[in-house]
Scaffold this active site. Structure first.
Site, mmCIF file in Angstrom:
data_model
loop_
_atom_site.group_PDB
_atom_site.id
_atom_site.type_symbol
_atom_site.label_atom_id
_atom_site.label_comp_id
_atom_site.label_asym_id
_atom_site.label_seq_id
_atom_site.Cartn_x
_atom_site.Cartn_y
_atom_site.Cartn_z
ATOM 1 C CG ASP A 12 -2.151 0.842 1.017
ATOM 2 O OD1 ASP A 12 -2.152 1.680 0.097
ATOM 3 O OD2 ASP A 12 -3.128 0.668 1.759
ATOM 4 C CG ASP A 13 -0.176 4.778 0.068
ATOM 5 O OD1 ASP A 13 -0.929 4.555 -0.889
ATOM 6 O OD2 ASP A 13 -0.532 5.429 1.062
ATOM 7 C CB CYS A 52 -6.757 2.940 -1.272
ATOM 8 S SG CYS A 52 -6.413 1.252 -0.833
ATOM 9 C CG HIS A 106 -10.444 0.013 0.801
ATOM 10 N ND1 HIS A 106 -11.039 0.266 2.001
ATOM 11 C CD2 HIS A 106 -9.451 0.927 0.667
ATOM 12 C CE1 HIS A 106 -10.448 1.309 2.571
ATOM 13 N NE2 HIS A 106 -9.476 1.727 1.785
#
Length: 217
Positions: A12-13, A52, A106
């Site tokens: 994530d990211d 996201c 998610h």
């Protein structure tokens, strides 16, 4: 006919600040560098959406956000694509043992698909997305720069370390299933909060030229 096993990682990211793959030297990622050295890397990649949940719905269904109609954290692609086949579901429908853990779709707490899209997409969801890291979050007395702070908690107590351990256990389950397998592993980091186990934080001395972020592997 599908014949290969698949180990599918999502971070994530994560930015492409890797030495071996992209020539970035400010971030210390020896394991990712070793992996990149024997892997295919891409120099042109594009995000599906700047948030996201829409982006995850897009790459897990192979459809654009305009098709999924997911632009936020509360909509589900199943609203418009009730019968769509997701990436893991495709393997499941072709006789694979399919398991997922962590943050792949998610999480339910913020938005659909419900129950990580189980049972449609997975035979098993072996490790739920319920990170404990936020209880170690930085506060004003410990933040040094860019919201990053050292944590005295052990690295093993963080969500990603626990997920990695659970994924290794699940690999044994997948092997013993007697089938080809697809295993999804959804890491939370380097998404905020940027509280970092001290053993990794101390790899970056505060010399006045602080890095803009820290990536761990």
């Amino acid at each position: 006919m599908l014949q290969n096993n698949v180990l599918f990682f999502v971070m994530d990211d994560l930015r492409p600040d890797l030495n071996e793959a992209y020539g970035q030297t400010q971030v210390i990622t020896p394991n990712l560098d070793a992996f990149a050295k024997r892997s295919l890397t891409f120099e042109r990649a594009y995000v599906q959406f700047s948030h996201c949940s829409p982006s995850r719905s897009s790459f897990m269904t192979g459809r654009t956000p305009q098709q999924t109609q997911v632009y936020n954290f509360v909509s589900s692609f199943r609203t418009v694509g009730r019968d769509w086949v997701t990436l893991p579901q495709y393997f499941k429908d072709n006789g694979y043992y399919v398991a997922g853990g962590g943050k792949l779709f998610h999480p339910d707490s913020s938005g659909p698909p419900l129950n990580n899209d189980q049972p449609l997409s997975w035979d098993s969801y072996y490790f739920p997305n319920d990170p404990e890291d936020k209880k170690y979050a930085c506060n004003e007395s410990t933040q040094l720069y860019f919201g990053v702070c050292p944590s005295e908690e052990s690295a093993d107590s963080f969500f990603d370390a626990q997920l990695a351990a659970a994924a290794m256990d699940e690999l044994v389950v997948a092997r013993d299933s007697g089938k080809h397998w697809f295993l999804g592993v959804g890491f939370e980091r380097p998404h905020r909060p940027w509280n970092t186990p001290r053993e990794f934080y101390d790899l970056y001395p505060n010399s006045g030229n602080a890095p803009t972020d820290i990536a761990l592997d």
